[in-house]
Design a protein around this motif. Structure first.
Motif, PDB file in Angstrom:
ATOM      1  N   GLN A 155       0.386  23.196 -12.751  1.00  0.00           N
ATOM      2  CA  GLN A 155       1.691  22.546 -12.692  1.00  0.00           C
ATOM      3  C   GLN A 155       1.902  21.960 -11.299  1.00  0.00           C
ATOM      4  OE1 GLN A 155       3.720  22.268 -15.388  1.00  0.00           O
ATOM      5  NE2 GLN A 155       5.033  20.919 -14.183  1.00  0.00           N
ATOM      6  N   SER A 156       1.642  20.669 -11.147  1.00  0.00           N
ATOM      7  CA  SER A 156       1.792  20.032  -9.838  1.00  0.00           C
ATOM      8  C   SER A 156       3.249  19.719  -9.564  1.00  0.00           C
ATOM      9  CB  SER A 156       0.958  18.742  -9.774  1.00  0.00           C
ATOM     10  OG  SER A 156       1.385  17.830 -10.755  1.00  0.00           O
ATOM     11  N   ARG A 157       3.591  19.608  -8.282  1.00  0.00           N
ATOM     12  CA  ARG A 157       4.944  19.255  -7.855  1.00  0.00           C
ATOM     13  C   ARG A 157       4.866  17.984  -7.019  1.00  0.00           C
ATOM     14  NH1 ARG A 157       4.626  24.296  -5.856  1.00  0.00           N
ATOM     15  NH2 ARG A 157       5.142  23.557  -3.775  1.00  0.00           N
ATOM     16  N   MET A 158       5.536  16.944  -7.495  1.00  0.00           N
ATOM     17  CA  MET A 158       5.518  15.670  -6.785  1.00  0.00           C
ATOM     18  C   MET A 158       6.854  15.427  -6.104  1.00  0.00           C
ATOM     19  SD  MET A 158       4.705  11.808  -8.207  1.00  0.00           S
ATOM     20  CE  MET A 158       3.028  12.274  -8.619  1.00  0.00           C
ATOM     21  N   THR A 159       6.789  15.038  -4.834  1.00  0.00           N
ATOM     22  CA  THR A 159       7.990  14.772  -4.047  1.00  0.00           C
ATOM     23  C   THR A 159       7.883  13.388  -3.424  1.00  0.00           C
ATOM     24  OG1 THR A 159       8.166  17.128  -3.499  1.00  0.00           O
ATOM     25  CG2 THR A 159       9.451  15.581  -2.165  1.00  0.00           C
ATOM     26  N   VAL A 160       8.940  12.596  -3.546  1.00  0.00           N
ATOM     27  CA  VAL A 160       8.981  11.283  -2.901  1.00  0.00           C
ATOM     28  C   VAL A 160       9.402  11.489  -1.450  1.00  0.00           C
ATOM     29  CG1 VAL A 160      10.052   9.006  -2.877  1.00  0.00           C
ATOM     30  CG2 VAL A 160       9.517  10.116  -5.066  1.00  0.00           C
ATOM     31  N   LEU A 161       8.479  11.260  -0.520  1.00  0.00           N
ATOM     32  CA  LEU A 161       8.770  11.425   0.904  1.00  0.00           C
ATOM     33  C   LEU A 161       9.546  10.222   1.437  1.00  0.00           C
ATOM     34  CD1 LEU A 161       5.323  12.837   2.099  1.00  0.00           C
ATOM     35  CD2 LEU A 161       7.363  14.106   1.415  1.00  0.00           C
TER      36      LEU A 161
ATOM     37  N   GLU B 247       9.681   5.512   0.622  1.00  0.00           N
ATOM     38  CA  GLU B 247       9.355   4.461  -0.337  1.00  0.00           C
ATOM     39  C   GLU B 247       7.852   4.224  -0.474  1.00  0.00           C
ATOM     40  OE1 GLU B 247       9.776   2.107  -3.289  1.00  0.00           O
ATOM     41  OE2 GLU B 247      11.514   3.080  -2.382  1.00  0.00           O
ATOM     42  N   TYR B 248       7.059   4.700   0.489  1.00  0.00           N
ATOM     43  CA  TYR B 248       5.633   4.383   0.473  1.00  0.00           C
ATOM     44  C   TYR B 248       4.746   5.626   0.506  1.00  0.00           C
ATOM     45  CZ  TYR B 248       7.697  -0.076   1.492  1.00  0.00           C
ATOM     46  OH  TYR B 248       8.480  -1.190   1.409  1.00  0.00           O
ATOM     47  N   GLN B 249       5.330   6.826   0.461  1.00  0.00           N
ATOM     48  CA  GLN B 249       4.560   8.064   0.477  1.00  0.00           C
ATOM     49  C   GLN B 249       5.105   9.066  -0.520  1.00  0.00           C
ATOM     50  OE1 GLN B 249       4.753   9.041   4.740  1.00  0.00           O
ATOM     51  NE2 GLN B 249       2.522   8.777   4.813  1.00  0.00           N
ATOM     52  N   LEU B 250       4.194   9.689  -1.274  1.00  0.00           N
ATOM     53  CA  LEU B 250       4.554  10.747  -2.210  1.00  0.00           C
ATOM     54  C   LEU B 250       3.649  11.945  -1.930  1.00  0.00           C
ATOM     55  CD1 LEU B 250       4.557   7.812  -3.941  1.00  0.00           C
ATOM     56  CD2 LEU B 250       5.622   9.308  -5.609  1.00  0.00           C
ATOM     57  N   SER B 251       4.207  13.121  -2.003  1.00  0.00           N
ATOM     58  CA  SER B 251       3.463  14.358  -1.784  1.00  0.00           C
ATOM     59  C   SER B 251       3.247  15.046  -3.127  1.00  0.00           C
ATOM     60  CB  SER B 251       4.220  15.282  -0.837  1.00  0.00           C
ATOM     61  OG  SER B 251       3.608  16.555  -0.776  1.00  0.00           O
ATOM     62  N   VAL B 252       2.028  15.539  -3.356  1.00  0.00           N
ATOM     63  CA  VAL B 252       1.699  16.251  -4.591  1.00  0.00           C
ATOM     64  C   VAL B 252       1.090  17.585  -4.207  1.00  0.00           C
ATOM     65  CG1 VAL B 252       0.525  16.166  -6.806  1.00  0.00           C
ATOM     66  CG2 VAL B 252       1.215  14.043  -5.699  1.00  0.00           C
ATOM     67  N   LEU B 253       1.777  18.687  -4.564  1.00  0.00           N
ATOM     68  CA  LEU B 253       1.308  20.030  -4.249  1.00  0.00           C
ATOM     69  C   LEU B 253       1.009  20.788  -5.529  1.00  0.00           C
ATOM     70  CD1 LEU B 253       3.924  20.923  -1.480  1.00  0.00           C
ATOM     71  CD2 LEU B 253       1.591  20.042  -1.171  1.00  0.00           C
TER      72      LEU B 253
ATOM     73  N   VAL C 155       0.850  -1.189   0.000  1.00  0.00           N
ATOM     74  CA  VAL C 155       0.000   0.000   0.000  1.00  0.00           C
ATOM     75  C   VAL C 155       0.890   1.245   0.000  1.00  0.00           C
ATOM     76  CG1 VAL C 155      -1.707   1.311   1.304  1.00  0.00           C
ATOM     77  CG2 VAL C 155      -1.848  -1.185   1.217  1.00  0.00           C
ATOM     78  N   ARG C 156       0.642   2.111  -0.947  1.00  0.00           N
ATOM     79  CA  ARG C 156       1.386   3.366  -1.024  1.00  0.00           C
ATOM     80  C   ARG C 156       0.396   4.514  -0.975  1.00  0.00           C
ATOM     81  NH1 ARG C 156       6.478   1.396  -2.584  1.00  0.00           N
ATOM     82  NH2 ARG C 156       6.337  -0.583  -3.700  1.00  0.00           N
ATOM     83  N   GLU C 157       0.879   5.696  -0.584  1.00  0.00           N
ATOM     84  CA  GLU C 157       0.006   6.857  -0.423  1.00  0.00           C
ATOM     85  C   GLU C 157       0.492   8.032  -1.257  1.00  0.00           C
ATOM     86  OE1 GLU C 157      -1.867   6.344   4.068  1.00  0.00           O
ATOM     87  OE2 GLU C 157      -0.230   7.744   3.737  1.00  0.00           O
ATOM     88  N   LEU C 158      -0.454   8.672  -1.932  1.00  0.00           N
ATOM     89  CA  LEU C 158      -0.205   9.950  -2.587  1.00  0.00           C
ATOM     90  C   LEU C 158      -0.959  10.996  -1.782  1.00  0.00           C
ATOM     91  CD1 LEU C 158      -0.885   8.894  -6.295  1.00  0.00           C
ATOM     92  CD2 LEU C 158       1.272   8.845  -5.066  1.00  0.00           C
TER      93      LEU C 158
ATOM     94  N   ASP D  71       8.784   0.748  -7.356  1.00  0.00           N
ATOM     95  CA  ASP D  71       9.415   1.599  -6.359  1.00  0.00           C
ATOM     96  C   ASP D  71       8.769   2.986  -6.400  1.00  0.00           C
ATOM     97  OD1 ASP D  71      11.080  -0.477  -5.824  1.00  0.00           O
ATOM     98  OD2 ASP D  71      12.732   0.261  -7.046  1.00  0.00           O
ATOM     99  N   ALA D  72       8.899   3.723  -5.307  1.00  0.00           N
ATOM    100  CA  ALA D  72       8.267   5.040  -5.226  1.00  0.00           C
ATOM    101  C   ALA D  72       8.767   5.966  -6.335  1.00  0.00           C
ATOM    102  CB  ALA D  72       8.531   5.659  -3.853  1.00  0.00           C
ATOM    103  N   GLY D  73      10.062   5.931  -6.608  1.00  0.00           N
ATOM    104  CA  GLY D  73      10.611   6.793  -7.657  1.00  0.00           C
ATOM    105  C   GLY D  73      10.054   6.448  -9.022  1.00  0.00           C
ATOM    106  N   ASP D  74       9.983   5.141  -9.330  1.00  0.00           N
ATOM    107  CA  ASP D  74       9.409   4.713 -10.607  1.00  0.00           C
ATOM    108  C   ASP D  74       7.928   5.061 -10.672  1.00  0.00           C
ATOM    109  OD1 ASP D  74      11.818   3.697 -11.452  1.00  0.00           O
ATOM    110  OD2 ASP D  74      11.391   1.659 -10.762  1.00  0.00           O
ATOM    111  N   LEU D  75       7.223   4.836  -9.566  1.00  0.00           N
ATOM    112  CA  LEU D  75       5.791   5.133  -9.534  1.00  0.00           C
ATOM    113  C   LEU D  75       5.535   6.601  -9.822  1.00  0.00           C
ATOM    114  CD1 LEU D  75       2.937   4.049  -8.972  1.00  0.00           C
ATOM    115  CD2 LEU D  75       3.298   4.584  -6.551  1.00  0.00           C
ATOM    116  N   ALA D  76       6.367   7.477  -9.271  1.00  0.00           N
ATOM    117  CA  ALA D  76       6.201   8.911  -9.509  1.00  0.00           C
ATOM    118  C   ALA D  76       6.317   9.239 -10.996  1.00  0.00           C
ATOM    119  CB  ALA D  76       7.236   9.697  -8.710  1.00  0.00           C
ATOM    120  N   GLN D  77       7.254   8.584 -11.690  1.00  0.00           N
ATOM    121  CA  GLN D  77       7.428   8.835 -13.122  1.00  0.00           C
ATOM    122  C   GLN D  77       6.197   8.425 -13.917  1.00  0.00           C
ATOM    123  OE1 GLN D  77      11.051   7.202 -14.726  1.00  0.00           O
ATOM    124  NE2 GLN D  77      12.201   7.651 -12.859  1.00  0.00           N
ATOM    125  N   TYR D  78       5.532   7.346 -13.519  1.00  0.00           N
ATOM    126  CA  TYR D  78       4.380   6.866 -14.262  1.00  0.00           C
ATOM    127  C   TYR D  78       3.128   7.678 -13.944  1.00  0.00           C
ATOM    128  CZ  TYR D  78       7.678   3.028 -14.495  1.00  0.00           C
ATOM    129  OH  TYR D  78       8.821   2.297 -14.666  1.00  0.00           O
TER     130      TYR D  78
END
Length: 466
Positions: free
Chosen positions: A452-458, A460-466, A385-388, A432-439
């Protein structure tokens, strides 16, 4: 082992997707037995229609995996097992997870506040994904060449043309075919040595998990391709036959990372007594598991409940552990036998009891097997389970966001919720979180072209989108 058959009733597991009693029907009107389910989503419009389709497909996937309940008569149960072999069910589950299954969708209907769509699927006559061909062999050559056919239609949500969708379909099939060659050669099984045979579940399918993991990543493994033929059908579907070159080392690297994540998962230990947490940490580290200091950075969480038991003979320690993910889904459990050791009821004896119980080889073996079993079950359900974590502005229209994320190959069990002024999206993915962010980034650009959103890998299981 023999062919597995679906029993007349299935236990409903506590997965991401909140499901009511299954309404799946058997369609006997054609020569091939088909499954029909109705998917529903809140709202109106195209986004709600796509979300309803995704919901129906997901419920069919859970049913085929044996994760939702459906009562069948003896005759219907026999008919189902005759029509859907284990390999056919696995193929359909794989196709649904990767977006490759061909389903028939009914006209959308309004039911209260929901939009509902009927979804119909049937087993394929042959498994093209596993038709590897005798002319393709796994070798030490840097690249492999496979001929595949892909098809697709214009995707209004992503903006991809029918030709582009067909190419992506062909690329995914090329990777799947290469995985099949790896299986036939024995390479995949030889590489899968980190987990012992005693901890490998009969329900675990490494090939299926590998397909889920690599279905999003064809770009990094395909070094080139040439067109053999192209056809455009009257309904707008484009089919392309391509000669695709796959880089062998990249495939091996991705498989090695996958096997490492399965064999050495990151574990967070949640225990009340510091001595128990310390002792568990030492024991798991000695077993080869990676330890995490925070739940957000772990693929699985080991919740340990300790209870001191004072008996006439002295002090005992009872420990019960449940293995869960960050969404609270439980996959396995373990407990000790507190009567195995009794010590004098004196200060410091709990430390001794915890250390003694976890030093017992049988306890270590059982605990290790339960942790590996949990990771295997998690992988078969689509991954950790991963979180955006979206800001309200970045989330935009949540129904459309849900549809776009659900349509990404290799992503499943998407769920949205509001939390502390944010929109939190929980989903499963083997990437992986980094690969998931790219997709995910291209989908976010399609979601709100003017933002224009900004995605940050927090982590391995959390990504922030601002």
């Amino acid at each position: 082992m023999g062919t597995k058959k679906l029993t007349q009733g299935f236990a409903l597991s506590s997965l991401f997707v909140c499901m009511s009693t299954s309404a799946i029907e058997l369609d006997k009107s054609q020569s091939t037995l088909a499954l029909i389910e109705t998917g529903c989503a809140y709202g109106r419009g195209a986004a709600a229609v796509e979300a309803a389709k995704a919901d129906g497909l997901n419920q069919l996937r859970l049913f085929l995996q044996g994760e939702s309940s459906l009562s069948l008569s003896s005759s219907d149960n026999e008919l189902f097992n005759d029509s859907y072999s284990e390999s056919q069910r696995e193929t359909l589950v794989s196709g649904i997870s990767q977006g490759l299954v061909k389903a028939d969708f009914g006209q959308p209907e309004i039911q209260g506040d929901d939009t509902c769509v009927t979804v119909r699927i049937a087993p394929t006559a042959s498994n093209n994904e596993d038709d590897f061909g005798d002319d393709v062999e796994w070798s030490d050559a840097p690249t492999m060449s496979v001929v595949v056919t892909g098809e697709g239609q214009h995707d209004a949500q992503t903006g991809l043309t029918a030709r582009q969708v067909a190419e992506q379909d062909a690329f995914r099939r090329a990777i799947s075919q290469v995985l099949g060659v790896m299986v036939k050669s024995g390479y995949l099984q030889q590489s899968y040595s980190e987990m012992s045979a005693t901890s490998a579940s009969d329900d675990f399918n490494l090939v299926e998990v590998a397909r889920q993991s690599l279905s999003m990543q064809s770009q990094g493994m395909i070094t080139g391709w040439s067109e053999i033929s192209q056809q455009r059908l009257a309904n707008g579907t484009v089919t392309v036959t391509l000669d695709v070159t796959v880089e062998r080392e990249q495939v091996e690297s991705r498989i090695a990372r996958l096997i490492s994540s399965l064999g050495r998962p990151s574990v967070y230990i949640n225990a009340r007594l510091p001595v128990v947490k310390t002792t568990f940490s030492t024991a798991l580290a000695d077993m080869g598991f990676n330890l995490s200091s925070q739940p957000a950075q772990a693929s699985i969480i080991l919740n340990v409940r300790e209870q001191e038991k004072v008996t006439p003979s002295g002090l005992q320690l009872e420990m019960a552990a449940s293995v869960v993910d960050r969404a609270g889904n439980q996959y396995s459990s373990w407990r000790n036998d507190p009567t195995f050791m009794t010590l004098p009821n004196k200060p410091g004896m709990l430390n001794e009891l915890a250390a003694i119980h976890l030093a017992v080889e049988d306890n270590q073996h059982a605990l290790k097997a339960q942790l590996h079993q949990a990771v295997q079950k998690m992988a078969m359900q689509g991954g950790p389970v991963r979180e955006l974590i979206f800001s309200q502005k970045a989330a935009g229209q949540q129904g459309r966001l849900y549809s776009l994320l659900s349509a990404i190959h290799g992503v499943s069990d998407v769920k949205l919720k509001s939390q502390s002024g944010k929109v939190v999206v929980q989903l499963r993915s083997m990437s992986d979180a980094g690969d998931l962010a790219q997709y995910i980034e291209p989908s976010l650009q399609t979601h709100q072209p003017g933002y224009q959103s900004r995605m940050t890998v927090l982590n391995e299981y959390q990504l922030s989108v601002l």
